[in-house]
Design a protein around this motif. Structure first.
Motif, PDB file in Angstrom:
ATOM      1  N   VAL A 152      80.599  45.409  25.938  1.00 35.56           N
ATOM      2  CA  VAL A 152      79.571  46.253  26.551  1.00 35.56           C
ATOM      3  C   VAL A 152      79.507  46.109  28.069  1.00 35.56           C
ATOM      4  CG1 VAL A 152      77.095  46.681  26.708  1.00 35.56           C
ATOM      5  CG2 VAL A 152      78.185  46.477  24.460  1.00 35.56           C
ATOM      6  N   PRO A 153      79.391  44.888  28.621  1.00 37.17           N
ATOM      7  CA  PRO A 153      79.289  44.794  30.083  1.00 37.17           C
ATOM      8  C   PRO A 153      80.524  45.307  30.804  1.00 37.17           C
ATOM      9  CG  PRO A 153      79.492  42.596  29.080  1.00 37.17           C
ATOM     10  CD  PRO A 153      79.242  43.556  27.975  1.00 37.17           C
ATOM     11  N   HIS A 154      81.692  45.112  30.216  1.00 36.73           N
ATOM     12  CA  HIS A 154      82.924  45.629  30.837  1.00 36.73           C
ATOM     13  C   HIS A 154      82.906  47.158  30.865  1.00 36.73           C
ATOM     14  CE1 HIS A 154      84.750  41.705  31.056  1.00 36.73           C
ATOM     15  NE2 HIS A 154      84.598  41.513  29.751  1.00 36.73           N
ATOM     16  N   PHE A 155      82.477  47.766  29.743  1.00 35.37           N
ATOM     17  CA  PHE A 155      82.414  49.224  29.691  1.00 35.37           C
ATOM     18  C   PHE A 155      81.419  49.761  30.713  1.00 35.37           C
ATOM     19  CE2 PHE A 155      80.410  53.124  28.050  1.00 35.37           C
ATOM     20  CZ  PHE A 155      81.528  53.956  28.048  1.00 35.37           C
ATOM     21  N   ILE A 156      80.258  49.144  30.787  1.00 35.24           N
ATOM     22  CA  ILE A 156      79.234  49.598  31.730  1.00 35.24           C
ATOM     23  C   ILE A 156      79.768  49.545  33.164  1.00 35.24           C
ATOM     24  CG2 ILE A 156      76.992  49.015  32.738  1.00 35.24           C
ATOM     25  CD1 ILE A 156      76.107  48.160  29.919  1.00 35.24           C
ATOM     26  N   ALA A 209      83.178  52.193  33.242  1.00 36.64           N
ATOM     27  CA  ALA A 209      82.775  53.592  33.109  1.00 36.64           C
ATOM     28  C   ALA A 209      81.770  53.952  34.193  1.00 36.64           C
ATOM     29  CB  ALA A 209      82.182  53.838  31.724  1.00 36.64           C
ATOM     30  N   GLY A 210      80.886  53.007  34.511  1.00 35.51           N
ATOM     31  CA  GLY A 210      79.885  53.270  35.532  1.00 35.51           C
ATOM     32  C   GLY A 210      80.490  53.594  36.883  1.00 35.51           C
ATOM     33  N   PHE A 211      81.606  52.940  37.206  1.00 33.06           N
ATOM     34  CA  PHE A 211      82.274  53.242  38.476  1.00 33.06           C
ATOM     35  C   PHE A 211      82.756  54.686  38.487  1.00 33.06           C
ATOM     36  CE2 PHE A 211      86.129  53.705  41.001  1.00 33.06           C
ATOM     37  CZ  PHE A 211      85.681  53.271  42.239  1.00 33.06           C
ATOM     38  N   ASP A 257      82.959  63.041  41.172  1.00 31.33           N
ATOM     39  CA  ASP A 257      83.467  64.190  41.919  1.00 31.33           C
ATOM     40  C   ASP A 257      84.668  63.806  42.778  1.00 31.33           C
ATOM     41  OD1 ASP A 257      81.577  65.837  40.788  1.00 31.33           O
ATOM     42  OD2 ASP A 257      80.178  65.687  42.470  1.00 31.33           O
ATOM     43  N   ARG A 258      84.567  62.667  43.480  1.00 28.72           N
ATOM     44  CA  ARG A 258      85.685  62.237  44.333  1.00 28.72           C
ATOM     45  C   ARG A 258      86.910  61.926  43.484  1.00 28.72           C
ATOM     46  NH1 ARG A 258      87.831  57.392  45.472  1.00 28.72           N
ATOM     47  NH2 ARG A 258      86.093  56.187  44.620  1.00 28.72           N
ATOM     48  N   LEU A 286      85.812  59.427  28.919  1.00 26.02           N
ATOM     49  CA  LEU A 286      84.523  59.251  29.593  1.00 26.02           C
ATOM     50  C   LEU A 286      83.695  60.528  29.542  1.00 26.02           C
ATOM     51  CD1 LEU A 286      85.548  57.181  32.747  1.00 26.02           C
ATOM     52  CD2 LEU A 286      84.593  56.366  30.583  1.00 26.02           C
ATOM     53  N   GLY A 287      84.359  61.680  29.615  1.00 29.29           N
ATOM     54  CA  GLY A 287      83.644  62.944  29.495  1.00 29.29           C
ATOM     55  C   GLY A 287      82.934  63.040  28.154  1.00 29.29           C
ATOM     56  N   TYR A 288      83.645  62.676  27.087  1.00 27.30           N
ATOM     57  CA  TYR A 288      83.022  62.670  25.767  1.00 27.30           C
ATOM     58  C   TYR A 288      81.945  61.594  25.677  1.00 27.30           C
ATOM     59  CZ  TYR A 288      86.149  66.025  23.525  1.00 27.30           C
ATOM     60  OH  TYR A 288      86.814  67.167  23.165  1.00 27.30           O
TER      61      TYR A 288
END
Length: 603
Positions: free
Chosen positions: A110-114, A117-119, A125-126, A195-197
């Protein structure tokens, strides 16, 4: 009631396809060495992306794609509950099995995904702008690959430049570069897609928790009305139809061959101006496959001009009649805003409303990629890959290794380095290669096996079904639920007579005659006012949506391309009926309820 599907080891080989396993990678077929794992799993036929029997080289792309999907889930983003999706080929058909993360690993992921993916979400957009540059550059690099025949004599500039390498080296290394590009392409594909899904499914899960009775379709409506590149090919067709009418050249679109139409257009300035606009649109937007994009045999618009020309001719008729060809974006936005407002007001706290707004905002930000990648990868890039492979096929045909250019797709991707080395070695030495005496007969045999596989109908699933299907990707994209699995187990028995159930994929209630088609080649049979019934639809079928009243598909879930495209075109749709094309016949009157997911045969 059956409690499991057939074991993959119980499925018989179709007559005439004996030894089919040799057409595919040794690791891609069911095997005794993994029997405990394979027989104890749940495998479903992926009719959304690979509905037909695969040729050996196309199967190699299938393997690369699924490996890349798993890589991003498992190794890049560490999606907490899900590893990758395992693949197998049975009698030439693609089967998949989602691999859940071990229960003990989920919390630690969980923390790795957050963080990871959070980045991406914070810099979406960039990073997405960078992605467009990367994928367009990759397509250009593939376009520039050169599969030229080996010359009788090297050019003098090979000597005078001190190059120190010849045409044989170039031929082999070019094929390796093409394969490298295919691998890179699919790395790019899944950089954003999972990540979109994930963002949409996070919003979906929030809504289900906050509003337990909310329909899936209501959640989908909240992200509808997006502007995506996948619709640009169809938008260009409409613009070209309008231009033909406004410039007075529409009478030249009279059902003649593309060559005849172009000859008539070239006779004056308005016609030449129309051709110039066509040329501007064609690259890249008409690198559009009539199918899923995963088969070399699918027709590509830019190489089969009669396909988009037929759509333009139909649109010209609509323009003359004053029909509005635009997608109903304003209506979609109005309905979207209404649904959002109604559900938002049901939330009890500012904190919940803030979370709702944030998750909805992220879903709308990332959602265009969920469709855009389909054009850039499966359609544009794949069309270039198929063209380059045909160039290579031309080299092998000229050298006598194969009888037809498309025979190149009957090689496994891993075989071709040996084949090309055989060609190179004979050329370099000045002695006969073995290939011309060996491969034509082998390819003929493989083609016969593949034809036998194409005539076989795969079961919807194999192995032991899960007690409950909860993995959201499997439900949303492929349309596999506990209910659909139960229906498969019982071959549809027990369903209400004359009624098919699927996903309420796009709203609306209509009645009309059915038009059942099995492939894009039958699109020309569709008449105004009919209801399209097909195993699946492709994004490039959008031009027929101006003719039909509704769509019914055998496969696909709420977030399949068919469902998304139908919603954006304001067309009622029921997806994932499983037995639609087997139950309905052309001409039968249907009632399609895209609000409830019910299809009723009225006669």
């Amino acid at each position: 009631m059956a409690d499991r599907f057939a074991s993959p080891f119980e499925i018989e080989t179709p007559e005439g396809a004996e030894g089919w396993q040799s057409l595919y990678s040794y690791s891609a077929v069911f095997a005794e060495e993994r029997r405990d794992y394979e027989d104890g799993g749940f495998w479903f036929h992926d009719g959304v992306h690979w509905p037909e029997a695969l040729t050996p080289w196309d199967a190699g792309v299938f393997e690369v794609a699924i490996a890349a999907l798993g890589q991003y889930n498992t190794r890049h983003y560490l999606v907490p509950p899900a590893y990758g999706v395992d693949l197998r080929i049975l009698n030439g058909y693609a089967f998949l099995s989602p691999v859940p993360a071990p229960e003990a690993d989920i919390e630690g992921r969980v923390p790795h995904f957050i963080e990871r993916a959070g980045f991406y979400f914070a810099n979406w957009d960039r990073l997405y702008d960078d992605w467009l540059v990367k994928v367009r550059s990759l397509v250009q690099q593939m376009t520039e690959l050169d599969f030229s025949p080996l010359p009788q004599m090297e050019d003098m500039d090979v000597i005078t430049s001190g190059a120190g390498r010849g045409s044989g080296d170039r031929l082999l290394s070019t094929y390796h570069r093409l394969l490298d590009h295919v691998f890179t392409l699919w790395q790019y594909h899944f950089e954003f897609l999972n990540l979109g899904y994930a963002a949409y499914l996070d919003f979906f899960g929030f809504c289900k928790a906050a509003f337990p009775s909310i329909p899936d379709l209501a959640i989908a409506k909240m992200v509808a009305g997006v502007d995506v590149d996948l619709f640009k090919p169809d938008d260009h067709l409409k613009s070209l139809a309008r231009l033909a009418v406004s410039s007075g050249v529409d009478d030249r679109f009279d059902g003649g061959s593309p060559e005849d139409v172009w000859a008539k257009l070239a006779t004056d300035q308005p016609g030449q101006a129309w051709i110039a606009e066509w040329d501007k649109a064609a690259e890249p937007w008409f690198n559009f496959s009539t199918g899923s994009g995963f088969y070399h045999s699918d027709k590509i618009w830019i190489q089969n001009v009669e396909v988009p020309l037929g759509y333009i001719t139909d649109y010209i008729v609509k323009v003359r009649e004053g029909v509005d060809l635009n997608r109903p974006v304003a209506a979609l936005h109005k309905e979207r805003d209404r649904v959002v407002s109604e559900y938002r007001e049901l939330l009890d706290s500012d904190e919940d409303r803030e979370a709702f707004d944030a998750k909805l905002g992220l879903s709308r930000t990332v959602f265009p990629y969920v469709e855009n990648h389909n054009f850039y990868v499966e359609h544009w890039a794949h069309s270039v890959i198929w063209r380059k492979m045909r160039e290579l096929g031309g080299v092998l045909k000229d050298a006598g290794f194969i009888a037809e250019v498309d025979d190149v797709f009957m090689f496994r991707r891993s075989e071709l380095p040996d084949v090309l080395f055989d060609l190179y070695a004979g050329w370099s030495i000045g002695a006969p290669s073995r290939g011309p005496a060996y491969w034509p007969k082998e390819i003929e045999h493989r083609r016969a096996v593949h034809e036998a596989l194409k005539a076989w109908s795969p079961p919807p699933a194999l192995g032991i079904p899960p007690e409950v299907v909860t993995e959201p990707f499997t439900v949303m994209l492929w349309g596999i639920t506990s209910d659909s699995v139960s229906a498969w187990l019982n071959s549809g028995d027990g369903a209400e007579d004359g009624v098919l159930s699927g996903f309420a994929a796009s709203p609306g209630l209509v009645e009309g005659p059915a038009r059942v088609i099995s492939s894009a080649d039958q699109i020309g049979e569709i008449q105004d006012g009919e209801i399209l019934v097909a195993p699946l639809t492709a994004p490039s079928w959008a031009p027929v949506f101006g003719k039909i009243k509704a769509t019914v598909t055998d496969v696909g879930g709420m977030m399949s391309h068919a469902a998304i495209v139908c919603r954006e075109y304001g067309l009622p749709a029921v997806t994932g009926t499983a037995f639609g094309t087997k139950t309905i016949t052309t001409g039968q009157m249907l009632r399609v309820d895209g609000n409830t997911g019910k299809v009723t045969i009225l006669d």
